[in-house]
Design an enzyme around this catalytic site. Structure first.
Site, PDB file in Angstrom:
ATOM      1  N   THR A  34       0.842  -1.197   0.000  1.00 17.29           N
ATOM      2  CA  THR A  34       0.000   0.000   0.000  1.00 17.29           C
ATOM      3  C   THR A  34       0.874   1.243   0.000  1.00 17.29           C
ATOM      4  O   THR A  34       2.064   1.167  -0.328  1.00 17.29           O
ATOM      5  CB  THR A  34      -0.981  -0.038   1.206  1.00 17.29           C
ATOM      6  OG1 THR A  34      -1.960   0.990   1.060  1.00 17.29           O
ATOM      7  CG2 THR A  34      -0.259   0.147   2.528  1.00 17.29           C
ATOM      8  N   ASN A  35       0.324   2.408   0.328  1.00 15.81           N
ATOM      9  CA  ASN A  35       1.103   3.642   0.381  1.00 15.81           C
ATOM     10  C   ASN A  35       0.551   4.525   1.501  1.00 15.81           C
ATOM     11  O   ASN A  35      -0.376   4.134   2.201  1.00 15.81           O
ATOM     12  CB  ASN A  35       1.058   4.362  -0.983  1.00 15.81           C
ATOM     13  CG  ASN A  35      -0.359   4.655  -1.398  1.00 15.81           C
ATOM     14  OD1 ASN A  35      -1.068   5.421  -0.763  1.00 15.81           O
ATOM     15  ND2 ASN A  35      -0.813   4.008  -2.485  1.00 15.81           N
ATOM     16  N   HIS A  36       1.111   5.722   1.649  1.00 18.19           N
ATOM     17  CA  HIS A  36       0.793   6.569   2.805  1.00 18.19           C
ATOM     18  C   HIS A  36      -0.458   7.428   2.644  1.00 18.19           C
ATOM     19  O   HIS A  36      -0.721   8.293   3.477  1.00 18.19           O
ATOM     20  CB  HIS A  36       1.972   7.495   3.102  1.00 18.19           C
ATOM     21  CG  HIS A  36       3.168   6.785   3.648  1.00 18.19           C
ATOM     22  ND1 HIS A  36       3.149   6.131   4.852  1.00 18.19           N
ATOM     23  CD2 HIS A  36       4.412   6.612   3.156  1.00 18.19           C
ATOM     24  CE1 HIS A  36       4.326   5.593   5.079  1.00 18.19           C
ATOM     25  NE2 HIS A  36       5.117   5.872   4.065  1.00 18.19           N
ATOM     26  N   ALA A 101      -4.567   7.452  -4.448  1.00 17.04           N
ATOM     27  CA  ALA A 101      -3.187   7.018  -4.699  1.00 17.04           C
ATOM     28  C   ALA A 101      -3.252   5.527  -5.016  1.00 17.04           C
ATOM     29  O   ALA A 101      -3.167   4.673  -4.130  1.00 17.04           O
ATOM     30  CB  ALA A 101      -2.315   7.282  -3.478  1.00 17.04           C
TER      31      ALA A 101
END
Ligand code: C5P
Length: 224
Positions: A34-36, A101
């Site tokens: 995943t990402n932030h 995102a």
């Protein structure tokens, strides 16, 4: 738009689709890539569009935010889930803003059981690319539809964003540089440049709510 003296709702009756948050791409039943992304920018856009009278669908990856009232929230996990929801609803939408995102890659295989160490000191992970939802929307866009994408870059922001505007057939691209203080994922503020075909507007540091308002103002301008 928000301060109209006549109290008129400028987006009244318009269907607005917003994507927000990260995606999660599972590796096995307990792990994912995943990402932030926190979803704050996309949620702010959905709330502002609602307040301006739009009928809003918010396609959201996993975030810790409350579902905004009066907004149709569709929860998704993976990029492919998000793709399926957006592609099925896109033709009914007048304005689409993609603030999610989205993970560019996902593991080729999702293990049925938890991946064990089994004494190994390294393992290889093969990734494959996810569908590009914004690019799909750009290809399928009718002239009466307005499409806005985001670009988060760590370098050559304006050049990369302008390429994206053309490459993905968007009406507008909102560029934010992850390295600018007050911009990006974990903040309540953002510093963005709005890029259109022949127009670039650099905004100062603002709350994500204010940025959302400025983006919707500009989209309203495009639609007129
Ligand atoms: O090319 P890049 O991923 O930087 O483009 C960012 C924009 O494209 C964002 O608006 C994002 O929501 C969208 N995007 C998408 N699907 C992907 C990757 C990015 O909709 N698979």
């Amino acid at each position: 738009l928000a301060n109209r003296p006549d109290g008129e709702l400028p987006l009244k009756g318009l269907a607005v689709l917003v994507t927000a948050g990260p995606t999660q791409e599972p590796l096995d039943p307990v792990r994912f890539l995943t990402n932030h992304s926190t979803g704050k920018m996309g949620y702010a856009l959905a709330e502002q569009a609602r307040d301006l009278g739009a009928q809003v669908t918010l396609v959201s990856g996993p975030v810790a935010l409350d579902a905004p009232y009066g907004v149709d929230v569709v929860d998704v996990t993976t990029a492919r889930d998000m793709f399926d929801v957006v592609t099925s609803r896109f033709s009914d939408t007048e304005i689409t803003v993609m603030a999610a995102a989205v993970g560019d890659f996902r593991p080729v295989e999702q293990a049925q059981d938890k991946i064990k160490k089994n004494g190994r000191s390294s393992i290889e992970l093969e990734l494959t690319s996810n569908p590009d939802i914004l690019a799909w929307a750009g290809e399928h866009k009718r002239p009466d539809q307005t499409l806005c994408g985001f670009a988060m870059e760590t370098r050559d922001l304006e050049t990369n964003a302008a390429k994206k505007l053309n490459g993905k057939h968007c009406d507008m691209l909102v560029a934010n540089n992850l390295r600018t203080p007050g911009a990006g994922f974990a903040t309540d503020t953002n510093v963005v440049t709005m890029i259109r075909e022949n127009r670039e507007i650099e905004l100062p540091i603002m709350s994500k709510e204010e940025v959302a308002g400025a983006i919707l103002d500009e989209i309203f301008e495009i639609k007129r």
